[in-house]
Design a protein around this motif. Sequence first.
Motif, PDB file in Angstrom:
ATOM      1  N   MET A   1       6.834   0.370  14.709  1.00  0.00           N
ATOM      2  CA  MET A   1       6.390  -0.937  15.121  1.00  0.00           C
ATOM      3  C   MET A   1       4.875  -0.992  15.277  1.00  0.00           C
ATOM      4  N   LEU A   2       4.293   0.053  15.872  1.00  0.00           N
ATOM      5  CA  LEU A   2       2.838   0.083  16.032  1.00  0.00           C
ATOM      6  C   LEU A   2       2.140   0.068  14.678  1.00  0.00           C
ATOM      7  N   THR A   3       2.718   0.737  13.711  1.00  0.00           N
ATOM      8  CA  THR A   3       2.133   0.756  12.374  1.00  0.00           C
ATOM      9  C   THR A   3       2.093  -0.652  11.788  1.00  0.00           C
ATOM     10  N   ASN A   4       3.148  -1.423  12.005  1.00  0.00           N
ATOM     11  CA  ASN A   4       3.173  -2.805  11.504  1.00  0.00           C
ATOM     12  C   ASN A   4       2.073  -3.648  12.137  1.00  0.00           C
ATOM     13  N   TRP A   5       1.878  -3.504  13.448  1.00  0.00           N
ATOM     14  CA  TRP A   5       0.820  -4.251  14.123  1.00  0.00           C
ATOM     15  C   TRP A   5      -0.550  -3.801  13.632  1.00  0.00           C
ATOM     16  N   LYS A   6      -0.717  -2.521  13.477  1.00  0.00           N
ATOM     17  CA  LYS A   6      -1.992  -1.981  12.967  1.00  0.00           C
ATOM     18  C   LYS A   6      -2.264  -2.522  11.569  1.00  0.00           C
ATOM     19  N   ASP A   7      -1.257  -2.514  10.702  1.00  0.00           N
ATOM     20  CA  ASP A   7      -1.412  -3.047   9.349  1.00  0.00           C
ATOM     21  C   ASP A   7      -1.763  -4.531   9.376  1.00  0.00           C
ATOM     22  N   SER A   8      -1.160  -5.274  10.304  1.00  0.00           N
ATOM     23  CA  SER A   8      -1.459  -6.708  10.427  1.00  0.00           C
ATOM     24  C   SER A   8      -2.914  -6.948  10.799  1.00  0.00           C
ATOM     25  N   ILE A   9      -3.467  -6.053  11.597  1.00  0.00           N
ATOM     26  CA  ILE A   9      -4.886  -6.165  11.956  1.00  0.00           C
ATOM     27  C   ILE A   9      -5.746  -5.821  10.746  1.00  0.00           C
ATOM     28  N   GLU A  10      -5.457  -4.697  10.122  1.00  0.00           N
ATOM     29  CA  GLU A  10      -6.272  -4.229   8.999  1.00  0.00           C
ATOM     30  C   GLU A  10      -6.193  -5.161   7.785  1.00  0.00           C
ATOM     31  N   ASN A  11      -5.051  -5.802   7.560  1.00  0.00           N
ATOM     32  CA  ASN A  11      -4.882  -6.697   6.415  1.00  0.00           C
ATOM     33  C   ASN A  11      -5.335  -8.127   6.701  1.00  0.00           C
ATOM     34  N   GLY A  12      -5.797  -8.396   7.917  1.00  0.00           N
ATOM     35  CA  GLY A  12      -6.286  -9.730   8.265  1.00  0.00           C
ATOM     36  C   GLY A  12      -5.201 -10.722   8.626  1.00  0.00           C
ATOM     37  N   ILE A  13      -3.964 -10.273   8.650  1.00  0.00           N
ATOM     38  CA  ILE A  13      -2.864 -11.181   8.977  1.00  0.00           C
ATOM     39  C   ILE A  13      -2.993 -11.688  10.411  1.00  0.00           C
ATOM     40  N   LEU A  14      -3.301 -10.803  11.330  1.00  0.00           N
ATOM     41  CA  LEU A  14      -3.432 -11.199  12.729  1.00  0.00           C
ATOM     42  C   LEU A  14      -4.549 -12.223  12.910  1.00  0.00           C
ATOM     43  N   GLU A  15      -5.662 -12.006  12.240  1.00  0.00           N
ATOM     44  CA  GLU A  15      -6.793 -12.938  12.357  1.00  0.00           C
ATOM     45  C   GLU A  15      -6.463 -14.321  11.809  1.00  0.00           C
ATOM     46  N   SER A  16      -5.502 -14.399  10.883  1.00  0.00           N
ATOM     47  CA  SER A  16      -5.155 -15.695  10.288  1.00  0.00           C
ATOM     48  C   SER A  16      -4.210 -16.492  11.177  1.00  0.00           C
ATOM     49  N   GLN A  17      -3.700 -15.882  12.232  1.00  0.00           N
ATOM     50  CA  GLN A  17      -2.750 -16.539  13.127  1.00  0.00           C
ATOM     51  C   GLN A  17      -3.460 -17.120  14.348  1.00  0.00           C
ATOM     52  N   ASN A  18      -2.943 -18.220  14.830  1.00  0.00           N
ATOM     53  CA  ASN A  18      -3.403 -18.788  16.083  1.00  0.00           C
ATOM     54  C   ASN A  18      -3.037 -17.795  17.182  1.00  0.00           C
ATOM     55  N   GLU A  19      -3.938 -17.556  18.118  1.00  0.00           N
ATOM     56  CA  GLU A  19      -3.696 -16.568  19.169  1.00  0.00           C
ATOM     57  C   GLU A  19      -2.400 -16.838  19.926  1.00  0.00           C
ATOM     58  N   VAL A  20      -2.122 -18.092  20.206  1.00  0.00           N
ATOM     59  CA  VAL A  20      -0.915 -18.440  20.950  1.00  0.00           C
ATOM     60  C   VAL A  20       0.334 -18.048  20.159  1.00  0.00           C
ATOM     61  N   ALA A  21       0.259 -18.087  18.839  1.00  0.00           N
ATOM     62  CA  ALA A  21       1.410 -17.741  17.997  1.00  0.00           C
ATOM     63  C   ALA A  21       1.813 -16.275  18.128  1.00  0.00           C
TER      64      ALA A  21
END
Length: 96
Positions: A1-21
């Motif tokens: 699970m941590l790897t998925n979150w880390k990948d989301s940060i590195e791939n810019g997916i997290l940045e593309s999401q609204n923080e509340v989401a």
Amino acid sequence: MLTNWKDSIENGILESQNEVAVHAPFTQNIMVGILGYETVGHGDTWTIAREYGVAGGAVDLALGHFSAEKENEAPQQNLWVAEVGLRQMIRSVLSG
């Protein structure tokens, strides 16, 4: 699970999401699932609260010892996660 979150940060997916989401998934996956905090509904007390009222406002996540009776809570024992944005907190958790 941590790897998925880390990948989301590195791939810019997290940045593309609204923080509340990402509040609910982060709370459930990381704070509850991995770190072991308990949300409301797990008994008479819990250790993590979302949108917790403090100082005339609310913090995204509050960590501490909570119950249905706020007057029984010990504010000095609670860690308010207010000044750190959720994205920064996610990065901190994942970086160790």
